[in-house]
Design a protein around this motif. Structure first.
Motif, PDB file in Angstrom:
ATOM      1  N   PRO A  16       4.733   2.741   2.449  1.00 49.28           N
ATOM      2  CA  PRO A  16       5.152   3.812   3.367  1.00 49.28           C
ATOM      3  C   PRO A  16       4.009   4.330   4.228  1.00 49.28           C
ATOM      4  O   PRO A  16       4.189   4.577   5.424  1.00 49.28           O
ATOM      5  N   GLU A  17       2.791   4.455   3.636  1.00 42.88           N
ATOM      6  CA  GLU A  17       1.647   4.950   4.406  1.00 42.88           C
ATOM      7  C   GLU A  17       1.244   3.970   5.496  1.00 42.88           C
ATOM      8  O   GLU A  17       0.923   4.370   6.626  1.00 42.88           O
ATOM      9  N   GLU A  18       1.240   2.665   5.177  1.00 44.92           N
ATOM     10  CA  GLU A  18       0.876   1.656   6.161  1.00 44.92           C
ATOM     11  C   GLU A  18       1.895   1.593   7.298  1.00 44.92           C
ATOM     12  O   GLU A  18       1.522   1.487   8.472  1.00 44.92           O
ATOM     13  N   ASP A  45      15.371   6.950   7.611  1.00 41.77           N
ATOM     14  CA  ASP A  45      16.567   7.250   6.813  1.00 41.77           C
ATOM     15  C   ASP A  45      16.624   6.461   5.509  1.00 41.77           C
ATOM     16  O   ASP A  45      17.413   6.805   4.621  1.00 41.77           O
ATOM     17  N   GLN A  46      15.814   5.422   5.387  1.00 43.90           N
ATOM     18  CA  GLN A  46      15.870   4.566   4.196  1.00 43.90           C
ATOM     19  C   GLN A  46      15.409   5.282   2.934  1.00 43.90           C
ATOM     20  O   GLN A  46      15.943   5.070   1.851  1.00 43.90           O
ATOM     21  N   ASP A  47      14.382   6.113   3.072  1.00 53.91           N
ATOM     22  CA  ASP A  47      13.759   6.711   1.888  1.00 53.91           C
ATOM     23  C   ASP A  47      13.097   8.016   2.319  1.00 53.91           C
ATOM     24  O   ASP A  47      12.388   8.057   3.335  1.00 53.91           O
ATOM     25  N   ALA A  53       5.486  10.403   4.634  1.00 53.33           N
ATOM     26  CA  ALA A  53       4.352   9.589   5.080  1.00 53.33           C
ATOM     27  C   ALA A  53       4.188   9.665   6.590  1.00 53.33           C
ATOM     28  O   ALA A  53       3.072   9.731   7.111  1.00 53.33           O
ATOM     29  N   PHE A  54       5.308   9.683   7.309  1.00 56.50           N
ATOM     30  CA  PHE A  54       5.267   9.742   8.766  1.00 56.50           C
ATOM     31  C   PHE A  54       4.695  11.071   9.245  1.00 56.50           C
ATOM     32  O   PHE A  54       3.852  11.125  10.153  1.00 56.50           O
TER      33      PHE A  54
END
Length: 311
Positions: A16-18, A45-47, A53-54
């Motif tokens: 997620p971070e990458e 929306d997936q997780d 993270a965004f």
């Protein structure tokens, strides 16, 4: 649409971070296309971790940009005469920090242009007839017409034919980039690029140290030579580029390094002292590191003109 999906930052193998770092970097380049906007929304929306993270990636990107604006234009980079190995890729939150050097002028002491001393800063390059020498913080260099001697601390040498540097009981003739450290009991030399010939004082036996190799000499013991991994070379070379490269390193250790290079001191509470981070940070911007730690670790940050407290 298939073309956009193929170059999307949200690859299946990305954390997620990458992926968040990839999207943030993409947004900085300009508006998203309709297909990219839909791909980003689908990923968010997936997780629910993706949204967190965004937001963290955007916060760090924006914080770095604000600090750059506050501190003015970056100092001009040092011109290197030999190619440098690229630093390994790191997660965005660490690489977002600017890499400009804050150069400190070493103070000559004693005879004119003979002994140079640094305090809490990396020196500007000292020019000789055969290359340049850059001193690390709290280091001393004695410079002469025919050779230079590292008295204490660390230096980075960019040498060509004719360069002679001494440290302890060793004499070096580097042709390339050489890292050199000297203490009362040990001398360590690391060849980053090119090669270096070296010998003991009062000896005619020369050794050759090729790029990626390191030699350590303690007293009169036999020298120890070993090969370094690219990651080790990058970590050891980082200070000479004005960087701090941490690899799963504790916050307390990172803070200790920052405090050697800056008058504004970092402090960390016991709750966060043993937490770990991996990344590349600007040695001269403890504020950017503190904001990154605040965002990534969820720490609180209190600032004064002299201190930064993470708790």
């Amino acid at each position: 649409m298939r073309r956009d999906a193929r170059v999307s930052p949200t690859l299946a193998s990305a954390t997620p971070e990458e992926a968040a770092a990839g999207w943030t970097a993409r947004l900085d380049k300009g508006p998203l296309s309709a297909s990219e906007q839909q791909a980003l929304q689908n990923w968010l929306d997936q997780d629910r971790r993706h949204k967190g993270a965004f937001l963290r990636a955007k916060a760090i990107w924006q914080a770095s940009g604000r600090l750059s604006a506050l501190h003015g234009p970056a100092a001009p980079p040092i011109a290197h005469t030999t190619p440098l190995p690229p630093l390994p890729r790191r997660r965005f939150f660490a690489a977002a920090a600017t890499t400009a050097l804050l150069l400190a002028a070493p103070k000559p002491q004693g005879k004119a242009n003979s002994l140079y001393v640094t305090a809490n800063g990396v020196s500007a390059p000292l020019h000789t007839a055969f290359g340049t020498i850059t001193l690390d913080c709290y280091s001393q260099l004695k410079m002469g017409l025919e050779s230079s001697r590292l008295v204490a601390g660390r230096c980075c040498v960019l040498g060509r034919t004719g360069m002679i540097v001494k440290a302890g009981n060793l004499i070096f003739a580097p042709q390339g980039r050489l890292l050199l450290s000297c203490s009362p009991t040990q001398v360590t030399a690391t060849s980053i690029s090119g090669s270096v010939r070296l010998r003991r004082h009062h000896s005619n036996e020369w050794w050759t140290l090729n790029a990626g190799s390191q030699i350590s000499l303690t007293g009169n013991l036999p020298p120890e030579v070993r090969s370094l991994l690219p990651e080790e070379m990058a970590t050891q070379n980082a200070w000479s580029l004005g960087l701090l490269e941490a690899r799963d390193e504790s916050i307390s250790s990172i803070v200790g390094t920052f405090n050697r290079y800056n008058q504004r001191q970092l402090h960390v509470s016991a709750d966060f002292a043993n937490r770990k981070l991996t990344g590349v940070f600007n040695l001269n911007q403890p504020e950017v590191f503190a904001m990154a730690a605040q965002t990534i670790l969820g720490a609180r940050l209190t600032q004064t003109p002299q201190t930064l407290l993470l708790y």
